[in-house]
Design a protein around this motif. Sequence first.
Motif, PDB file in Angstrom:
ATOM      1  N   SER A  29      16.185   7.519 -37.933  1.00 27.68           N
ATOM      2  CA  SER A  29      16.819   6.330 -37.351  1.00 27.68           C
ATOM      3  C   SER A  29      15.840   5.579 -36.445  1.00 27.68           C
ATOM      4  O   SER A  29      15.990   4.388 -36.210  1.00 27.68           O
ATOM      5  CB  SER A  29      18.067   6.733 -36.557  1.00 27.68           C
ATOM      6  OG  SER A  29      17.691   7.513 -35.447  1.00 27.68           O
ATOM      7  N   LEU A  36      20.510  -1.159 -36.529  1.00 26.79           N
ATOM      8  CA  LEU A  36      21.338  -0.459 -37.516  1.00 26.79           C
ATOM      9  C   LEU A  36      22.786  -0.941 -37.514  1.00 26.79           C
ATOM     10  O   LEU A  36      23.620  -0.424 -38.247  1.00 26.79           O
ATOM     11  CB  LEU A  36      21.257   1.058 -37.308  1.00 26.79           C
ATOM     12  CG  LEU A  36      19.893   1.661 -37.686  1.00 26.79           C
ATOM     13  CD1 LEU A  36      19.765   3.092 -37.210  1.00 26.79           C
ATOM     14  CD2 LEU A  36      19.659   1.594 -39.186  1.00 26.79           C
ATOM     15  N   TRP A  42      21.021  -0.918 -42.073  1.00 24.92           N
ATOM     16  CA  TRP A  42      21.569   0.418 -42.357  1.00 24.92           C
ATOM     17  C   TRP A  42      21.519   0.715 -43.849  1.00 24.92           C
ATOM     18  O   TRP A  42      21.091   1.779 -44.266  1.00 24.92           O
ATOM     19  CB  TRP A  42      23.013   0.520 -41.845  1.00 24.92           C
ATOM     20  CG  TRP A  42      23.604   1.884 -42.042  1.00 24.92           C
ATOM     21  CD1 TRP A  42      23.444   2.970 -41.229  1.00 24.92           C
ATOM     22  CD2 TRP A  42      24.427   2.317 -43.134  1.00 24.92           C
ATOM     23  NE1 TRP A  42      24.121   4.055 -41.748  1.00 24.92           N
ATOM     24  CE2 TRP A  42      24.737   3.682 -42.923  1.00 24.92           C
ATOM     25  CE3 TRP A  42      24.936   1.680 -44.277  1.00 24.92           C
ATOM     26  CZ2 TRP A  42      25.516   4.423 -43.791  1.00 24.92           C
ATOM     27  CZ3 TRP A  42      25.727   2.421 -45.144  1.00 24.92           C
ATOM     28  CH2 TRP A  42      26.011   3.782 -44.898  1.00 24.92           C
ATOM     29  N   THR A 184      23.993   8.162 -39.143  1.00 24.97           N
ATOM     30  CA  THR A 184      23.213   7.629 -38.024  1.00 24.97           C
ATOM     31  C   THR A 184      21.989   6.850 -38.478  1.00 24.97           C
ATOM     32  O   THR A 184      21.617   5.874 -37.844  1.00 24.97           O
ATOM     33  CB  THR A 184      22.738   8.749 -37.072  1.00 24.97           C
ATOM     34  OG1 THR A 184      21.995   9.699 -37.828  1.00 24.97           O
ATOM     35  CG2 THR A 184      23.893   9.442 -36.402  1.00 24.97           C
ATOM     36  N   SER A 185      21.331   7.266 -39.575  1.00 25.41           N
ATOM     37  CA  SER A 185      20.041   6.661 -39.924  1.00 25.41           C
ATOM     38  C   SER A 185      20.104   5.697 -41.101  1.00 25.41           C
ATOM     39  O   SER A 185      19.154   4.950 -41.335  1.00 25.41           O
ATOM     40  CB  SER A 185      19.014   7.751 -40.247  1.00 25.41           C
ATOM     41  OG  SER A 185      18.932   8.681 -39.195  1.00 25.41           O
TER      42      SER A 185
END
Lengths: 515, 65
Positions: A29, A36, A42, A184-185
């Motif tokens: 991330s 993001l 994203w 999250t990433s």
Amino acid sequence: MLPINIQWTEFSVFLFLFALVTVVGFLASRWRRGNLDLLDEWGLAGRRFGTFVTWFLLGGDLYTAYTFIALPALVYGAGAIGFFAVPYTVVVYPIMFVVMPRLWRVSKQHGYVTPADFVRGRYDSSLLALAVAITGIVAVMPYIALQLVGIQAVLAGMGLTGTGLTKDLPLIIAFAILAAYTYTSGLRAPALTAVVKDTLIYITVIAAILIIPAKLGGFGHIFNVASQVLPTRKGSVMLGPKAYSAFSTLALGSAFALLLYPHTITGILSARNGRTIQRNAALLPTYSLALVLISLLGYMAIAAGINTKDATMVVPLLFNMMFPKWFTGVAFAAIAIGALVPASIMAISAANLFTRNIYKEYMNTQATAKQESNVAKFVSLVVKLGAVLFVIGIPIQYALYLQTLGGIWILQTMPAVMGGLYTRWFHRGALLIGWLGGMATGTFMAAALQFKSSVYPLVIGHTVFPIYAAVAAVIVNFALAVVFTVIFNGMKVPAGNDHTQASDYLVEPEVAATQ
Amino acid sequence: MQSSDRGKGYWLLIVPFVATLWPPFYARTNPVVGGFPFMYWYLLIWTLLVGVLSAIVYRLNHPKH
């Protein structure tokens, strides 16, 4: 209670590598940092990946764990016909080279994240876009589930063969970790973990080719044994004339289908420009070379005397027999991580489709960029949960059937998506009818084969041509699209506006200067 | 600006289709090389040749400065 026959050396190496990938996935991330909260960041990592990263990402995306388990299994059981995967992965790259830069450019120009976005802009039809989006989601879901089968196979290979919860728990943990770092990433996670995955895969393939044939008395001996054993399973090492049409149509149809799968398009759109895609079309065949060697593991398993009814265990059993324990751990980790990378991209691509072409189109037309990315993140979790429940709750056979259908279905988006990249001649209504006809034809053919095969015995005159059902269906699809385009134009049915222009397909847009 | 479609040498990319999608060309055992029946090493070589052809077409359209 822990299963007692667990292989601790293998399992420790496996766990170490798995932990490494988990750390990499979460750290991703922060890599090439972007906002993001934007779907472009994203879901497509800002469309900034260069040649090197794209090579790992697409390699990790297209050559899945399921490939490494299923392809040798097919070759082990049936022989030469399984090698259709070779011409398939040969011809896919010229198609990628010519067609996909056009999709990249028009998508960059207009901010399209999914192929359905493009169809909507090109044909001014949210209904046709919905058809493309739903086809993509439905086709990619069983593909994600089958990645889990790859993980299950290596877990079983390491002796984690409990019953009930002990059987499923490792799988649930693996997918929970995957879901968390994908959340999250975003696409940065599979891109960075793909570097680990592909490195491990290449090491495994090279080791397999150096060690296994030497132990089995050379390739000549391996082919000899296979050619004697396969006829007892109605297979053959040499392709017979009756199998030619099946072999070729499987290869050609699969090549086009692969480029239409949502996860492939997500990988391709994350590249920096059209030239990056073309460079990769020239560089990615190195994976196809590895694929040939991986397919041959099927013959090696025959020569090694491996006898199993469970086809997914062919490769794990072979590795257990041939490699030192610690290296088997490396090889199994390669396969398991090889499941996580594509599963992550597939979930992201399904999430992108849902967010853009269902949520924003029908549920919240005023959605902000942040809402979009939040919905996509959430949907990626749902998709993974769905895949786990599917594999745990339903016999694996159904995932295989759906996977077969998925390949047939996704090819039915070809006239709208690939056709649309070259011409606006087709009428949007005709494309929808063509899609419907193709879906029906393909599904009917697969049902007639009890979903066990995708090769339909087409009778023309008095001759039987076994043909890949997806190809037959897409021919019906194109034919309907042509006929109804003429009819609708004659009836002056409104064709909608084209929001794209000729130069969108040809000229590289400015690169985002946000590095 | 480059145009992807009026590019030079695109016809070269048709060759892999003809060479690998027409099994009568290669579905035989002899000559065997390194233990591999003809079909197997022939297809194996094509996984490399297709990359070489794409690289040539790429270079034709994007010459080094």
